[in-house]
Design an enzyme around this catalytic site. Structure first.
Site, PDB file in Angstrom:
ATOM      1  N   SER A 107      48.972  32.899  41.573  1.00 56.95           N
ATOM      2  CA  SER A 107      47.577  33.295  41.380  1.00 56.95           C
ATOM      3  C   SER A 107      47.273  33.302  39.897  1.00 56.95           C
ATOM      4  CB  SER A 107      47.340  34.687  41.973  1.00 56.95           C
ATOM      5  OG  SER A 107      46.088  35.221  41.555  1.00 56.95           O
ATOM      6  N   TYR A 160      49.560  43.383  41.800  1.00 62.45           N
ATOM      7  CA  TYR A 160      49.550  42.035  42.357  1.00 62.45           C
ATOM      8  C   TYR A 160      49.773  41.002  41.252  1.00 62.45           C
ATOM      9  CZ  TYR A 160      47.678  37.913  44.802  1.00 62.45           C
ATOM     10  OH  TYR A 160      47.508  36.670  45.354  1.00 62.45           O
ATOM     11  N   LYS A 179      52.796  38.202  40.769  1.00 60.72           N
ATOM     12  CA  LYS A 179      52.555  36.763  40.683  1.00 60.72           C
ATOM     13  C   LYS A 179      53.052  36.196  39.358  1.00 60.72           C
ATOM     14  CE  LYS A 179      50.733  36.080  44.730  1.00 60.72           C
ATOM     15  NZ  LYS A 179      51.400  35.223  45.732  1.00 60.72           N
TER      16      LYS A 179
END
Length: 275
Positions: A168, A181, A185
């Site tokens: 991402s 998150y 990533k």
């Protein structure tokens, strides 16, 4: 392809099914290959599985919930080309079963797509709680490495192939509200480069880093304010799962045979804008 266009095996087509890209001799560029795509019950994973099938591959799809996964697999095609193995990506027994059944059913495993991911918490890192951080890394990073280990031992190590990690743009820079998150990533992107060096020359390892893609997983990032969110994208729209799928198909194909350890940003120009 439309619903009136049958697949090569005679099963009905799908309105979202892409047109395959042939090689110089006219055969689909992934003909004869076998892929395993995690988190493929819907969204980006399902779109990648659909694209790889259209390119000539046979595919094993995995996801947490058995019934939606079975429906997705039936929609993708017949059992001669699609295998569904439900389970949780961070479950080592599930990973071993999915890889084993893929090789048993199709006789090989050439491509691994690590798409399964989670984002159980939003907000600052220090208020996330270590349990949530641990769970996020367990699914987004540790499981991805576990899948590579299983696939490498079962087939890739001896025969070669390609791995694609779905990261991402949150892993490329600070991400307000998405710190946990984004950190996971970022780790996945770093893992991609490390594995590319360690598994070369037989196995290529690359990643894609999408911005906001129109999926249920990302809905909280754009629903109710899509016009405002889209204004930050020079190309004037959010991503679609098919945008990621087309890049994925390229990176796991021989068209990308001299590319490894790279993270391809798929963001409609979003990261070109000043913060």
């Amino acid at each position: 392809m439309t619903t009136s266009d049958p697949r090569p095996d005679g099963t009905p087509g799908h309105p979202d099914e892409p047109v395959p890209i042939p090689t110089a001799d006219g055969t689909p560029r992934l003909a004869g290959r076998v892929a395993l795509v995690t988190g493929a019950g819907r969204g980006i994973g399902l779109a990648i599985a659909r694209r790889l099938l259209a390119e000539g591959a046979r595919v094993c799809v995995t996801a947490r919930h058995a019934e939606p996964l079975a429906e997705a697999a039936a929609d993708l095609g017949g059992p001669d080309r699609v295998l569904a193995v439900p389970g949780r990506s961070h479950d080592a027994e599930h990973r071993a079963e999915a890889v084993r059944r893929t090789v048993e059913r199709f006789g090989r495993l050439d491509v691994l797509v690590n798409n399964a991911g989670t984002n159980p918490v939003r907000g600052p890192l220090l208020t996330a709680g270590l349990d949530a951080v641990r769970k996020t890394f367990e699914v987004n990073v540790f499981a991805a490495l576990g899948w590579v280990s299983e696939a490498h031992q079962a087939w890739l190590g001896e025969h070669g192939g390609a791995v694609l990690n779905v990261a991402s743009i949150a892993g490329l820079d600070t991400s307000p509200g998405l710190g946990v998150y984004g950190a996971s990533k970022a780790a996945l992107i770093r893992l991609t480069g490390q594995l590319a060096v360690e598994l070369a020359p037989r196995v290529r390892v690359n990643a894609v880093a999408p911005a906001v893609v129109r999926t249920r997983f990302a809905a909280a990032l754009y629903e109710g304010r899509e016009d405002r969110v889209t204004s930050a994208y020079p190309l004037g729209r959010l991503g679609d799962p098919a945008d990621v799928a087309s890049a994925a198909a390229f990176l796991v194909s021989d068209d990308a045979s001299w590319i490894t350890g790279q993270t391809l940003v798929l963001d409609g120009g979003h990261t070109l804008r000043p913060a």
